[in-house]
Design a protein around this motif. Structure first.
Motif, mmCIF file in Angstrom:
data_model
loop_
_atom_site.group_PDB
_atom_site.id
_atom_site.type_symbol
_atom_site.label_atom_id
_atom_site.label_comp_id
_atom_site.label_asym_id
_atom_site.label_seq_id
_atom_site.Cartn_x
_atom_site.Cartn_y
_atom_site.Cartn_z
ATOM 1 N N LEU A 38 0.716 -1.450 0.073
ATOM 2 C CA LEU A 38 0.232 -0.060 -0.175
ATOM 3 C C LEU A 38 0.782 1.753 0.114
ATOM 4 C CD1 LEU A 38 -2.612 1.107 -0.141
ATOM 5 C CD2 LEU A 38 -2.607 0.962 2.757
ATOM 6 N N LYS A 39 1.639 1.314 1.154
ATOM 7 C CA LYS A 39 2.903 2.587 0.731
ATOM 8 C C LYS A 39 3.286 2.818 -0.795
ATOM 9 C CE LYS A 39 3.956 2.060 5.554
ATOM 10 N NZ LYS A 39 4.776 1.422 6.324
ATOM 11 N N ARG A 87 10.349 2.645 -14.262
ATOM 12 C CA ARG A 87 10.118 2.609 -15.525
ATOM 13 C C ARG A 87 9.401 3.848 -15.809
ATOM 14 N NH1 ARG A 87 5.968 -1.849 -14.679
ATOM 15 N NH2 ARG A 87 7.169 -3.820 -15.888
ATOM 16 N N GLN A 88 9.212 4.668 -14.583
ATOM 17 C CA GLN A 88 9.112 6.146 -14.179
ATOM 18 C C GLN A 88 9.919 7.114 -14.756
ATOM 19 O OE1 GLN A 88 7.293 7.775 -10.942
ATOM 20 N NE2 GLN A 88 7.849 9.836 -11.699
ATOM 21 N N GLY A 89 11.316 6.635 -13.652
ATOM 22 C CA GLY A 89 12.352 6.882 -12.914
ATOM 23 C C GLY A 89 13.778 6.601 -15.177
ATOM 24 N N GLN A 90 13.014 5.516 -15.372
ATOM 25 C CA GLN A 90 13.751 5.387 -17.017
ATOM 26 C C GLN A 90 13.527 6.689 -18.057
ATOM 27 O OE1 GLN A 90 13.028 1.400 -17.445
ATOM 28 N NE2 GLN A 90 14.941 0.274 -16.446
ATOM 29 N N LYS A 91 12.082 6.460 -18.005
ATOM 30 C CA LYS A 91 11.135 8.088 -18.652
ATOM 31 C C LYS A 91 11.982 8.766 -18.415
ATOM 32 C CE LYS A 91 6.628 5.620 -20.070
ATOM 33 N NZ LYS A 91 5.609 5.565 -19.928
ATOM 34 N N GLU A 92 12.282 9.766 -17.159
ATOM 35 C CA GLU A 92 12.937 10.746 -16.757
ATOM 36 C C GLU A 92 14.504 10.961 -17.108
ATOM 37 O OE1 GLU A 92 9.927 11.589 -13.138
ATOM 38 O OE2 GLU A 92 11.851 11.129 -12.905
ATOM 39 N N GLY A 93 15.378 9.640 -17.052
ATOM 40 C CA GLY A 93 16.503 9.253 -17.211
ATOM 41 C C GLY A 93 17.279 9.181 -16.044
ATOM 42 N N SER A 95 4.466 5.652 -5.603
ATOM 43 C CA SER A 95 4.197 6.205 -7.334
ATOM 44 C C SER A 95 3.258 6.722 -7.868
ATOM 45 C CB SER A 95 3.998 4.097 -7.229
ATOM 46 O OG SER A 95 2.465 3.812 -6.901
ATOM 47 N N LYS A 96 2.357 7.171 -7.301
ATOM 48 C CA LYS A 96 1.083 8.146 -7.169
ATOM 49 C C LYS A 96 1.431 9.227 -7.172
ATOM 50 C CE LYS A 96 -2.690 4.475 -7.367
ATOM 51 N NZ LYS A 96 -4.074 4.151 -7.132
ATOM 52 N N LEU A 97 2.650 9.444 -6.163
ATOM 53 C CA LEU A 97 3.320 10.924 -5.916
ATOM 54 C C LEU A 97 3.569 11.772 -7.117
ATOM 55 C CD1 LEU A 97 4.182 10.743 -2.340
ATOM 56 C CD2 LEU A 97 2.053 11.613 -2.923
ATOM 57 N N PRO A 98 3.590 12.722 -7.495
ATOM 58 C CA PRO A 98 3.514 13.311 -8.460
ATOM 59 C C PRO A 98 5.179 14.866 -7.650
ATOM 60 C CG PRO A 98 2.076 15.142 -7.169
ATOM 61 C CD PRO A 98 1.966 13.633 -6.816
ATOM 62 N N ILE A 99 6.106 13.592 -8.179
ATOM 63 C CA ILE A 99 7.230 14.417 -7.808
ATOM 64 C C ILE A 99 7.948 12.832 -8.491
ATOM 65 C CG2 ILE A 99 6.800 14.728 -5.065
ATOM 66 C CD1 ILE A 99 8.440 11.780 -4.258
ATOM 67 N N PRO A 100 9.880 13.415 -9.127
ATOM 68 C CA PRO A 100 10.112 12.520 -8.943
ATOM 69 C C PRO A 100 11.100 10.953 -9.371
ATOM 70 C CG PRO A 100 11.495 14.840 -9.068
ATOM 71 C CD PRO A 100 10.305 14.384 -8.610
#
Length: 194
Positions: free
Chosen positions: A76-77, A141-147, A82-87
């Protein structure tokens, strides 16, 4: 002086909790197949029959331990994070910081991680469908998109990360003087150097 009913109930609850806690440690070290109730009772320091007063079988006892090791709270944490709008790099840093804190201070967490991972290993085909693996993979995956996160299969990178956490949990439970992995080392498994 006779014990009152409330005190007897509390003593029974305390014994059940003790059996669960000590059995969790024993199962984490020995696995289900290599655990005998007679050896478990010796480990706890109680009679074998006492275990059977609380649990009908080794399977029932282990099922209770398995339920406690399901890591629903951790999942749950991770889902919320993962849904927070942070890098993603900040999310990974938060995860690593929390994991290291728990590995340092929370024996129950180490036991849960150990048993949870052992259960996943027993069901090899389900391992990568674990919610903990999947949620961390989303952040990767989010981090890979962000680089900010290293390239590679996100699920396997998640496996690498949780594998290091599992190994440290196991070592901390059963080895004296084990040097705990650091937050920075966990982060370096996933984050690019910048």
């Amino acid at each position: 002086m006779p014990k009152n009913e409330e005190k007897c109930k509390q003593m029974r609850e305390d014994m059940r909790d003790r059996i669960l806690k000590e059995s969790s440690l024993y199962f984490a070290k020995n696995g289900f197949g290599d655990t005998k109730i007679s050896d478990l009772a010796k480990h706890i320091g109680i009679g074998q029959g006492t275990i059977y007063l609380y649990f009908k079988s080794k399977e029932e006892l282990f099922e209770e331990i398995r339920k406690a090791a399901d890591n629903k709270e951790e999942v749950l944490k991770l889902k919320l994070l993962s849904k927070l709008p942070i890098p993603a790099k900040d999310k990974i840093d938060r995860i690593s910081k929390e994991v290291i804190k728990k590995l340092k201070t929370d024996e129950d967490y180490k036991v849960k991680i150990t048993i949870y991972t052992q259960l996943l290993l027993e069901k090899e085909d389900e391992m990568y469908s674990s919610e903990m693996y999947k949620e961390l993979a989303k952040i990767i995956r989010q981090g890979q998109k962000e680089g900010s996160v290293v390239e590679g299969n996100a699920v396997y990178l998640s496996d690498l990360y949780w594998g290091i956490v599992y190994l440290n949990s196991l070592k901390l439970l059963y080895m004296e003087n084990h040097k705990l992995v650091t937050k920075d080392t966990l982060n370096r498994l996933l984050l690019k150097d910048k």
